[in-house]
Design an enzyme around this catalytic site. Structure first.
Site, PDB file in Angstrom:
ATOM      1  N   GLU A 173     -14.046   0.156 -24.079  1.00  0.00           N
ATOM      2  CA  GLU A 173     -13.451  -0.538 -22.930  1.00  0.00           C
ATOM      3  C   GLU A 173     -14.523  -1.342 -22.216  1.00  0.00           C
ATOM      4  OE1 GLU A 173     -11.721  -2.179 -19.856  1.00  0.00           O
ATOM      5  OE2 GLU A 173     -10.513  -1.182 -21.390  1.00  0.00           O
ATOM      6  N   LYS A 185      -1.382   0.005  -4.730  1.00  0.00           N
ATOM      7  CA  LYS A 185      -0.526   0.978  -4.041  1.00  0.00           C
ATOM      8  C   LYS A 185      -1.242   1.548  -2.822  1.00  0.00           C
ATOM      9  CE  LYS A 185       2.100  -0.009  -7.333  1.00  0.00           C
ATOM     10  NZ  LYS A 185       1.810  -1.322  -7.963  1.00  0.00           N
ATOM     11  N   ILE A 226       4.323  -7.805  -8.465  1.00  0.00           N
ATOM     12  CA  ILE A 226       2.999  -8.166  -7.963  1.00  0.00           C
ATOM     13  C   ILE A 226       3.112  -9.118  -6.777  1.00  0.00           C
ATOM     14  CG2 ILE A 226       0.843  -9.367  -8.532  1.00  0.00           C
ATOM     15  CD1 ILE A 226       1.101  -8.251 -11.352  1.00  0.00           C
ATOM     16  N   GLU A 253       9.798 -18.622  -5.517  1.00  0.00           N
ATOM     17  CA  GLU A 253      10.378 -18.108  -6.754  1.00  0.00           C
ATOM     18  C   GLU A 253      11.212 -19.205  -7.416  1.00  0.00           C
ATOM     19  OE1 GLU A 253      11.570 -16.605  -9.929  1.00  0.00           O
ATOM     20  OE2 GLU A 253      10.280 -15.269  -8.743  1.00  0.00           O
ATOM     21  N   GLY A 307       3.292 -13.858 -13.906  1.00  0.00           N
ATOM     22  CA  GLY A 307       3.375 -13.115 -15.152  1.00  0.00           C
ATOM     23  C   GLY A 307       2.023 -12.932 -15.811  1.00  0.00           C
ATOM     24  N   VAL A 308       2.063 -12.477 -17.045  1.00  0.00           N
ATOM     25  CA  VAL A 308       0.837 -12.172 -17.783  1.00  0.00           C
ATOM     26  C   VAL A 308       0.881 -12.799 -19.167  1.00  0.00           C
ATOM     27  CG1 VAL A 308       0.424 -10.015 -16.554  1.00  0.00           C
ATOM     28  CG2 VAL A 308       1.817 -10.002 -18.640  1.00  0.00           C
ATOM     29  N   ASP A 355       0.631  -3.244 -23.139  1.00  0.00           N
ATOM     30  CA  ASP A 355       1.084  -4.575 -22.750  1.00  0.00           C
ATOM     31  C   ASP A 355       0.886  -5.621 -23.832  1.00  0.00           C
ATOM     32  OD1 ASP A 355       1.706  -3.428 -20.364  1.00  0.00           O
ATOM     33  OD2 ASP A 355       0.169  -4.444 -19.180  1.00  0.00           O
ATOM     34  N   ALA A 400       2.698   0.378 -16.695  1.00  0.00           N
ATOM     35  CA  ALA A 400       1.705   1.359 -17.144  1.00  0.00           C
ATOM     36  C   ALA A 400       2.366   2.547 -17.826  1.00  0.00           C
ATOM     37  CB  ALA A 400       0.875   1.831 -15.955  1.00  0.00           C
ATOM     38  N   HIS A 454      18.771  20.018   2.221  1.00  0.00           N
ATOM     39  CA  HIS A 454      19.026  19.242   3.432  1.00  0.00           C
ATOM     40  C   HIS A 454      17.996  19.594   4.493  1.00  0.00           C
ATOM     41  CE1 HIS A 454      21.234  17.201   6.621  1.00  0.00           C
ATOM     42  NE2 HIS A 454      21.033  18.289   7.375  1.00  0.00           N
TER      43      HIS A 454
END
Length: 465
Positions: free
Chosen positions: A34, A51, A184, A203, A271-272, A312, A320, A444
């Site tokens: 990696e 996050k 994202i 968009e 996007g990717v 991906d 993920a 509850h």
């Protein structure tokens, strides 16, 4: 002679590191190469740090409204650089956790770039073992994706950025243009807006979060607009240029004259694209699909025998947990643990406030398939826990087939939606019906009661609405 590995993995993201750890658990000799810290985009440059930023934004926004609850938060402010530093620390903690798991499971980890030079050999580029060739019985390609850029315009880490650069900004922009309203785009828009940046999101399609159910998209758009985010749908960007003070963007909204917008920073979240550069040596190639992603067979093997792919780099959905699932399927088949399964059912989440969680088909998709169905809904405004916790926004929507009650899809807009959706994912995976959900006692007060009430509403038995 170099040692023979059972499996050499190029890429250490949610596909690569999961495959490495699982193979290590099975006693296989494994190497994972990696370029960065183990964990890949998700742990280091995506899911986890973003996050953390979303949670900080949520906390900061809630503190602004604390006085009506009897809490005094005078002179509230924030330190942007510390916020960003903290998110990097969180990412680092998770990456170090993967390093520990590599050691625990005897996985050889190389911080370098891997190049497959034959179906059984991988050369290391960089690091302490630069130039060394690893011999492998099998190879797994898990190199992932990178953000898609605008044609002819490179990211510069200052004025035009991708999600990666957005996670290491040194200064908070006063204004931000966001291209794209997928997870994202929405999550970064939410974060920066909560901290006071003027955010404008664009968009191309008629609604934001276009892959979600239409009611979820509409509810989320309304919420984000109330929070102060300007949203332009059915809008095509026709030109981008850098200016001395930031960026200038020319866009055309359907039915309107072109407009020009200026901001300090442009975040491109459209996007990717697959990342394979340098992974295949001269003379080597694998079959790709029409979009440039690796094509695999039912056992996740590429067009080269003994060479597999997961994550991906295979194409969407770019999640993920999907990458990890696919990686485990590779290992299951490679070592005869179980027959590899294709991707079927998976949850999707967007981490803003309110959150989005979904699984299965949208109502539009059910209609397209011609399946008889009914819909159950339950608003969080009728949930005691949601109201008590100051999160009454949103609703649960469940789509149920007629007449057998099979759950075809579930969609949640609200606090903790990303966690709540797991119950419906489990139910659908095991063919549990909406009636079964309704007749399962939920504690509850909890947000999960809304799941049962929505299921009950699908056949007219909801109590609290």
């Amino acid at each position: 002679m170099n040692p023979l590995y059972d499996l050499v993995i190029i890429g250490g993201g949610p596909a690569g590191y999961v495959a490495a750890i699982r193979a290590g658990q099975l006693g296989k000799r494994v190497a994972c190469i990696e370029m960065d810290r183990p964990g890949g985009t998700c742990l280091d440059w995506g899911c986890i740090p973003l996050k953390n930023l979303s949670r900080i934004a949520e906390l900061y926004a809630s503190m602004h409204g604390a006085e009506r609850l009897g809490l005094k938060c005078s002179n509230l402010s924030h330190d942007f650089s510390k916020i960003m530093d903290h998110s990097r620390q969180v990412a680092g903690t998770m990456c170090r956790g993967i390093e520990y798991l590599f050691k625990k499971n005897k996985v050889d980890h190389f911080v370098a770039k891997g190049e497959m030079i034959s179906p059984t050999q991988v050369r290391i580029h960089g690091g302490e073992r630069n130039g060394e060739v690893l011999e492998a019985k099998n190879i797994l390609l898990a190199t992932g994706c990178r953000p898609r850029k605008l044609e002819g315009i490179d990211f510069d880490a200052k004025k035009i950025i991708s999600s990666r650069e957005a996670l290491v900004l040194k200064e908070q922009p006063k204004s931000l243009l966001v291209m794209g309203s997928g997870a994202i785009g929405v999550e970064f828009s939410y974060f920066f807006n909560a901290l006071g940046t003027k955010v404008r999101m664009m968009e191309m399609l008629p609604r934001i979060s276009p892959m979600e159910d239409h009611e979820i998209s509409a509810g989320l758009e309304g919420s984000l607009k109330k929070q102060g985010i300007a949203i332009h749908t059915s809008t095509r960007v026709e030109g981008v240029e850098r200016t001395p003070n930031g960026v200038r963007l020319r866009a055309c909204t359907e039915g309107k004259d072109p407009q020009v917008f200026e901001a300090d920073v442009l975040l491109v979240a459209i996007g990717v694209q697959p990342f394979l550069e340098g992974a295949l040596g001269p003379g080597l190639s694998v079959k790709l699909d029409a979009n440039g992603f690796i094509a695999v067979d039912e056992r996740y093997q590429t067009s080269i025998p003994g060479v597999y792919a997961a994550g991906d780099i295979m194409g969407g959905p770019w999640l993920a947990h999907v990458a990890s699932y696919r990686a485990l399927q590779v290992i299951n088949g490679l070592y005869d643990i179980a027959e590899p399964k294709p991707l079927a059912l998976y949850p999707v989440a967007t981490y803003c406030q309110p959150q989005v969680g979904s699984v299965g088909m949208t109502e539009t998709k059910v209609k397209e398939k011609g399946i008889p169905y009914r819909v159950g809904r339950f608003p969080f405004a009728a949930s005691g826990k949601a109201v008590a916790c100051e999160h009454p926004e949103g609703f649960v929507k469940v789509i149920v087939s007629e007449p057998d009650g099979e759950i075809l899809g579930a969609h949640i807009l609200g606090n903790s939606a990303a966690d709540l959706i797991a119950e419906y994912a489990l139910a659908m995976n095991h063919e549990i019906t909406a009636e079964d959900i309704h007749h399962t006692i939920h504690a509850h007060p909890t947000l999960s009661e809304a799941l049962a009430e929505a299921a009950a509403d699908s056949f007219g038995e909801a109590i609290h609405v």
